[in-house]
Motif scaffolding. Structure first.
Motif, PDB file in Angstrom:
ATOM      1  N   UNK A   1      35.097  25.880  44.302  1.00  0.00           N
ATOM      2  CA  UNK A   1      34.575  26.703  43.211  1.00  0.00           C
ATOM      3  C   UNK A   1      33.278  26.104  42.682  1.00  0.00           C
ATOM      4  N   UNK A   2      33.276  24.814  42.361  1.00  0.00           N
ATOM      5  CA  UNK A   2      32.092  24.100  41.870  1.00  0.00           C
ATOM      6  C   UNK A   2      32.054  22.724  42.522  1.00  0.00           C
ATOM      7  N   UNK A   3      30.838  22.197  42.678  1.00  0.00           N
ATOM      8  CA  UNK A   3      30.646  20.810  43.116  1.00  0.00           C
ATOM      9  C   UNK A   3      29.352  20.310  42.507  1.00  0.00           C
ATOM     10  N   UNK A   4      29.355  19.048  42.068  1.00  0.00           N
ATOM     11  CA  UNK A   4      28.122  18.428  41.589  1.00  0.00           C
ATOM     12  C   UNK A   4      28.219  16.929  41.802  1.00  0.00           C
TER      13      UNK A   4
ATOM     14  N   UNK B   1      41.765  37.919  45.231  1.00  0.00           N
ATOM     15  CA  UNK B   1      41.747  36.997  44.107  1.00  0.00           C
ATOM     16  C   UNK B   1      42.946  37.241  43.212  1.00  0.00           C
ATOM     17  N   UNK B   2      43.233  36.246  42.380  1.00  0.00           N
ATOM     18  CA  UNK B   2      44.344  36.357  41.454  1.00  0.00           C
ATOM     19  C   UNK B   2      43.845  35.960  40.073  1.00  0.00           C
ATOM     20  N   UNK B   3      44.213  36.707  39.051  1.00  0.00           N
ATOM     21  CA  UNK B   3      43.842  36.409  37.682  1.00  0.00           C
ATOM     22  C   UNK B   3      44.770  35.314  37.168  1.00  0.00           C
ATOM     23  N   UNK B   4      44.190  34.166  36.767  1.00  0.00           N
ATOM     24  CA  UNK B   4      45.023  33.054  36.300  1.00  0.00           C
ATOM     25  C   UNK B   4      44.940  32.859  34.790  1.00  0.00           C
ATOM     26  N   UNK B   5      44.311  33.769  34.075  1.00  0.00           N
ATOM     27  CA  UNK B   5      44.206  33.630  32.624  1.00  0.00           C
ATOM     28  C   UNK B   5      43.018  32.776  32.245  1.00  0.00           C
ATOM     29  N   UNK B   6      42.889  32.463  30.994  1.00  0.00           N
ATOM     30  CA  UNK B   6      41.749  31.690  30.503  1.00  0.00           C
ATOM     31  C   UNK B   6      42.205  30.300  30.095  1.00  0.00           C
ATOM     32  N   UNK B   7      42.079  29.305  30.992  1.00  0.00           N
ATOM     33  CA  UNK B   7      42.477  27.943  30.642  1.00  0.00           C
ATOM     34  C   UNK B   7      41.473  27.324  29.682  1.00  0.00           C
ATOM     35  N   UNK B   8      41.884  26.278  28.951  1.00  0.00           N
ATOM     36  CA  UNK B   8      40.925  25.588  28.101  1.00  0.00           C
ATOM     37  C   UNK B   8      39.822  24.978  28.956  1.00  0.00           C
ATOM     38  N   UNK B   9      38.618  24.872  28.414  1.00  0.00           N
ATOM     39  CA  UNK B   9      37.484  24.356  29.180  1.00  0.00           C
ATOM     40  C   UNK B   9      36.983  23.069  28.542  1.00  0.00           C
ATOM     41  N   UNK B  10      36.810  22.037  29.366  1.00  0.00           N
ATOM     42  CA  UNK B  10      36.260  20.759  28.931  1.00  0.00           C
ATOM     43  C   UNK B  10      34.910  20.635  29.629  1.00  0.00           C
ATOM     44  N   UNK B  11      33.863  21.180  29.044  1.00  0.00           N
ATOM     45  CA  UNK B  11      32.535  21.165  29.651  1.00  0.00           C
ATOM     46  C   UNK B  11      32.348  22.338  30.602  1.00  0.00           C
ATOM     47  N   UNK B  12      31.085  22.692  30.821  1.00  0.00           N
ATOM     48  CA  UNK B  12      30.772  23.840  31.669  1.00  0.00           C
ATOM     49  C   UNK B  12      31.251  23.686  33.111  1.00  0.00           C
ATOM     50  N   UNK B  13      31.249  22.462  33.627  1.00  0.00           N
ATOM     51  CA  UNK B  13      31.675  22.256  35.012  1.00  0.00           C
ATOM     52  C   UNK B  13      33.084  22.801  35.246  1.00  0.00           C
ATOM     53  N   UNK B  14      33.948  22.638  34.275  1.00  0.00           N
ATOM     54  CA  UNK B  14      35.347  23.018  34.426  1.00  0.00           C
ATOM     55  C   UNK B  14      35.630  24.482  34.080  1.00  0.00           C
TER      56      UNK B  14
END
Length: 95
Positions: free
Chosen positions: A29-32, A2-15
């Motif tokens: 990573x996620x699907x809904x 894995x690679x650490x990509x930092x903490x991007x801004x989040x727009x809702x829990x899905x992201x």
């Protein structure tokens, strides 16, 4: 790996991507299920997956997958990319 990509801004829990994402491009990573403005006879899912930046470093991207709702037979796949919509996280079509 894995690679650490930092903490991007989040727009809702899905992201909310994990801090460490798989380096292998195309890892889910996620699907809904996605239900807004989907064509009649289709199903859709919004997905969060891994990709790579121009320099080869790991990145996270989102997208929509739309498929026929009741088709048991294989169907052709159409991949569509939009170069100007979705550049900023708040503009992603999957929002």
């Amino acid at each position: 790996m894995t690679q650490n990509i930092g903490a991007p801004p989040v727009v809702g829990d899905f992201y909310a991507a994990p801090r460490d994402v798989p380096e292998t491009p195309g890892s889910l990573i996620h699907a809904e299920e996605f239900t807004r403005k989907i064509p009649t006879g289709a199903r859709a899912w919004r997905i969060l997956y891994t990709t790579t930046m121009g320099d080869g470093s790991a990145a996270v991207a989102s997208g929509l997958v739309v498929a026929p709702a009741n088709n048991a037979e294989p169907v052709p796949v159409v991949a569509w990319n939009h170069g100007t919509t979705g550049y900023a996280q708040k503009c992603a079509p999957s929002l």
